[in-house]
Design an enzyme around this catalytic site. Sequence first.
Site, PDB file in Angstrom:
ATOM      1  N   SER A   1       0.837  -1.189   0.000  1.00 60.76           N
ATOM      2  CA  SER A   1       0.000   0.000   0.000  1.00 60.76           C
ATOM      3  C   SER A   1       0.880   1.251   0.000  1.00 60.76           C
ATOM      4  CB  SER A   1      -0.965  -0.035   1.182  1.00 60.76           C
ATOM      5  OG  SER A   1      -2.023   0.868   0.989  1.00 60.76           O
TER       6      SER A   1
ATOM      7  N   ASP B   1     -10.394  -4.278  -5.067  1.00 60.05           N
ATOM      8  CA  ASP B   1     -10.000  -3.265  -4.084  1.00 60.05           C
ATOM      9  C   ASP B   1     -11.046  -2.156  -4.003  1.00 60.05           C
ATOM     10  OD1 ASP B   1      -8.667  -1.465  -2.429  1.00 60.05           O
ATOM     11  OD2 ASP B   1      -6.722  -1.824  -3.368  1.00 60.05           O
TER      12      ASP B   1
ATOM     13  N   HIS C   1      -8.241  -5.288  -0.899  1.00 50.49           N
ATOM     14  CA  HIS C   1      -6.975  -4.645  -0.572  1.00 50.49           C
ATOM     15  C   HIS C   1      -6.199  -5.434   0.477  1.00 50.49           C
ATOM     16  CE1 HIS C   1      -4.294  -1.219  -0.670  1.00 50.49           C
ATOM     17  NE2 HIS C   1      -4.328  -1.117   0.641  1.00 50.49           N
TER      18      HIS C   1
END
Length: 328
Positions: free
Chosen positions: A124, A242, A295
């Site tokens: 991320s 996501d 995610h």
Amino acid sequence: MTLLHKIPVFLGLASAVGSVLADPTKSKPISNPDDENDTPLPVVIWHGLGDTFSAEGLQSVGALVEKVNPGTLVYYVRLDESPSNDRTATFYGNVTEQIAKVCDDLAAHPILSTAPAIDAVGFSQGGQFLRGYIERCNFPPVRSLVTFGSQHNGIVDYKACSAADWLCKGAMALLHGNTWSSWVQSRLVPAQYFRDPQDLDSYLEYSNFLADINNEREVKNETYAKNIEKLENFVMYIFENDTTVIPKETGWFEEVNGTEITPLRARKLYSEDWIGLRALDRKGGLQFKTTPGEHMRISDEVLEDTFAEFFGPFKKAASKDDERSDEL
């Protein structure tokens, strides 16, 4: 049975094995014949918002790195020695100063600083921060950079705070209410990679981090492009489902403006090669990949395959170059 990792979102850098004083201004070429042996290159892992260097999920990723390439030194960068403070630093802090600290830490490490190169994986927000490290200092130099669900082209929103996570909720309130104030841009981490295509003027004028490392302002930093071009591989994963990172296509540098999506190769960022992506792509080093799920839902299989393909002994890079030359 394949295990499924869930690593918390908003990832930032992870830990230091040890440090000594060193000169961070020194430079080292990635190629060094004396180091072409079977010892795998060290791997640096950068975690993210809401996570910490000591998190079990992150440590398990490091264990997979060592499993795939035995003997790998895994370095978890930390922004503070306290896990609690390290987590707070993923929400609050000046990203420019944080990257400068990491540059100093890696350059001072007795093993990393003497390696011919290192490999790196960012989860991320840790992905764009590692890219910032490469562009701004890159000592020790990175051979292959792998990012999972990163925000290379910024975010317009986040949907990630749990009901009881007041640290996260406070950060998001600031992000939505005062994005471009100097106080927020120098203290709130997610705000420093916020980018709204419908308000690029404010972004270009006030962004503390992303507008700079993406070289989007009129005056370009040529070093950024040169350093990215030196990579052997830049591997960018996005998660198919996501809904946390908005838009998810940011992980591939795509421009999303409403329902209009502009791929990286159709953008000036690429055609004018602001940060070296076109040059890297032309030598076969730019990789666009997807993985199923939400995610930071990453299977052991995906991680192990990635570490086997892109990490390992230094001499793997020379072998791949030879194969490409043969193909030409």
